[in-house]
Scaffold this motif. Structure first.
Motif, short mmCIF file in Angstrom:
data_model
loop_
_atom_site.label_atom_id
_atom_site.label_comp_id
_atom_site.label_asym_id
_atom_site.label_seq_id
_atom_site.Cartn_x
_atom_site.Cartn_y
_atom_site.Cartn_z
N UNK A 182 0.79 -1.22 0.00
CA UNK A 182 0.00 0.00 0.00
C UNK A 182 0.83 1.29 0.00
N UNK A 183 2.13 1.14 0.31
CA UNK A 183 2.98 2.34 0.39
C UNK A 183 3.90 2.50 -0.82
N UNK A 184 3.87 1.52 -1.72
CA UNK A 184 4.81 1.53 -2.84
C UNK A 184 4.58 2.73 -3.75
N UNK A 185 3.33 2.99 -4.09
CA UNK A 185 3.02 4.11 -4.99
C UNK A 185 3.50 5.43 -4.40
N UNK A 186 3.17 5.64 -3.15
CA UNK A 186 3.54 6.89 -2.49
C UNK A 186 5.05 7.10 -2.43
N UNK A 187 5.77 6.02 -2.15
CA UNK A 187 7.23 6.12 -2.05
C UNK A 187 7.85 6.54 -3.38
N UNK A 188 7.32 6.01 -4.46
CA UNK A 188 7.84 6.35 -5.78
C UNK A 188 7.41 7.76 -6.17
N UNK A 189 6.19 8.10 -5.84
CA UNK A 189 5.63 9.39 -6.20
C UNK A 189 6.37 10.53 -5.49
#
Lengths: 348, 348
Positions: A182-189
């Protein structure tokens, strides 16, 4: 009437808790636990039921093995390599960088020494493990810029799981291992990381990674065939009637094949969608592949010096690997190659 | 005591007969039926037992489907394509020349429309079928002389099974289909045939073919992944308690994966033995592969004109095949390729 107490003993009412290390939203990999639960219930007329919980619902993803060992839950559906920090031997259970593909993983587990050796290790952790899913060869991940040389990788912050992070570190990447789905997108963004590897087209599309990173690399050389395990608390497994053990074994075999089938049916369309959204597919260069291969072998040599169980099980897998890839390059490889050429020519 | 009659109904004592189309001596492919029987017995504490008979013991190999349809036996462990003369749709159940490899076959059966569509057809034959084994891509067979061009194949008498014989006929080969396992060696030795295809290194070595024919070709383009079926008499299947149906489903899933694993563990050593006995490995030439591919597509076009169920199921498989080989050429293929290169370089 003599038979009835015996029957009741053979088919006792049991309810187990199984924690998944995956979110429900990933129907492919989370679905494996549901397959197991459905089969066990069907095969026992509901006498043996398994309640499945998604990651974090009762146990965090990264604590699944500890919870099974301690008996907090009866079972987990998870990747063995998530627990490699406890002991690197755990990593072999899922896959090693430059290890076996999905099919050869099954061969080693079912008919080689894989399941036997890994269960000798899992027994030291209070668990029994059964193969219960596979993703196939994963993609090499999402990069915000093009990666052609080893220099392009230097200093790159990448979300990457298992021993692969340690391999990447040897060639200059800064790996971050514990970023959950659930945190992968945010970390990349946000730029916490410059690159992310997750699974493959179908799962990755759900995370929305194609909106941020425009280069999608292959192959995921660190996961040529990632096995998903069902872990059972060893004492509880041993206490099951033999017929329930057999039924669980059948359930896991079904889940194992069915998960890979799901990926192979769902990934092609997802891949087309990703390309239509403007993502560029890129193979890792030969320079990068070879440097990573050497770094991985260096890591295995180091781990074999410091950890006996890793050394013994890794050596067995490598012996099989040499034979397996010898055999696979005859009929399998030439057949697949011919079919892929026809596919590209639009002749299928 | 109210529970006991219900329990007895749910776990009735049943004994079934399953005829195999294979001889006991082929432990790999015959072993699939034994796996099913062992699992079903273990999972029901011996209440549901399946007695396995080798080919010819109670039913000849080629009559397995008829015996199941008629209810002479309850079940068979066999290849669907052995019955293609009754209806070519049977051929799709095992594999078609230039069809799907083992992994994609599972994908189509478990998660595509394969199992559903094939069972609509098998229902018209009074049967239900479940995937229960796979050989992987087979070898292209044993030839007494080198085969380089299409001319070399003209007039050649070859033992070859299923629709592949009809494809071979289109390019000038004289196919002989109904030579059973035990007669294959004699037919090649006496010159009844000039060439023979059977399975792959481990099974072929047992037949002793390497003593007579010195050229061993690959790939077996007609069997890129040959599925072995468990067939059940439809009425008897429908009469089973639901939990026994579930247990049989788990048993077949296990047998399916376990058979392929056996081949992948046993074939490498057998291949080395064969080469040590002076056999030469040869790939079919591009000329031969392409002519056979065109001939196969011509055959499918003909069959689709004359047989509605073939047309409908074949079209569904082809639609999946196009997508499947698109996806497989990214991570799977590049990973496998890299690993095979390392294998040949002695670096694994």
């Amino acid at each position: 009437t003599l038979a009835s107490p015996a029957l009741a003993q053979e088919y006792p009412k049991i309810t187990w808790k199984m924690t998944s290390s995956f979110p429900k939203s990933l129907d492919t990999i989370y679905g494996g636990a549901e397959d197991i639960a459905a089969h066990v219930s069907d095969a026992t007329n509901g006498n043996f039921t398994i309640q499945v919980y998604e990651a974090g619902e009762i146990v965090p993803a990264a604590q699944a093995a500890d919870a099974v060992s301690a008996g907090t839950v009866d079972a987990a559906h998870t990747c063995s390599y998530y627990f490699a920090d406890k002991d690197p031997t755990y990593a072999i259970g899922t896959t090693l960088p430059f290890g076996l593909n999905a099919r050869l993983t099954n061969a080693w587990f079912y008919q080689g020494n894989g399941n036997k050796l890994m269960n000798e290790f899992y027994a030291t952790q209070g668990m029994l493990g059964l193969p219960a899913g596979n993703t196939g060869a994963q993609m090499g991940g999402w990069f915000r810029k093009e990666i052609n040389t080893l220099d392009d990788l230097k200093g790159l912050k990448m979300r990457i799981a298992g021993l692969a992070g340690k391999v990447m570190q040897k060639i200059g990447v800064a790996p971050l291992q514990d970023i959950a789905a659930n945190d992968v997108y945010g970390a990349l963004d946000k730029g916490t990381v410059d690159a992310v590897e997750w699974v493959g087209p179908y799962d990755d599309l759900k995370l929305g990674l194609q909106k941020i990173a425009k280069f999608y690399y292959y192959p995921g050389w660190w996961e040529g065939g990632a096995l998903v395990h069902a872990f059972f608390n060893l004492e509880k497994w041993s206490g099951l009637p033999k017929n329930y053990q057999a039924i669980l074994t059948g359930a896991c075999a079904f889940a194992n094949t069915n998960m890979l089938a799901k990926y192979d049916v769902k990934n092609p369309q997802a891949l087309k969608d990703i390309v239509q959204q403007g993502v560029t597919l890129r193979p890792f260069s030969q320079e990068i592949m070879e440097a990573c291969f050497q770094a991985a072998n260096g890591l295995y040599a180091d781990l074999s010096k410091s950890n006996d169980s890793f050394k013994r099980i890794y050596a067995d897998q490598v012996a099989y690997k040499k034979d397996a890839y010898l055999w696979m390059q005859l009929s399998e490889y030439t057949f697949d190659t011919f079919m892929m050429i026809q596919q590209r020519a639009g002749k299928l």
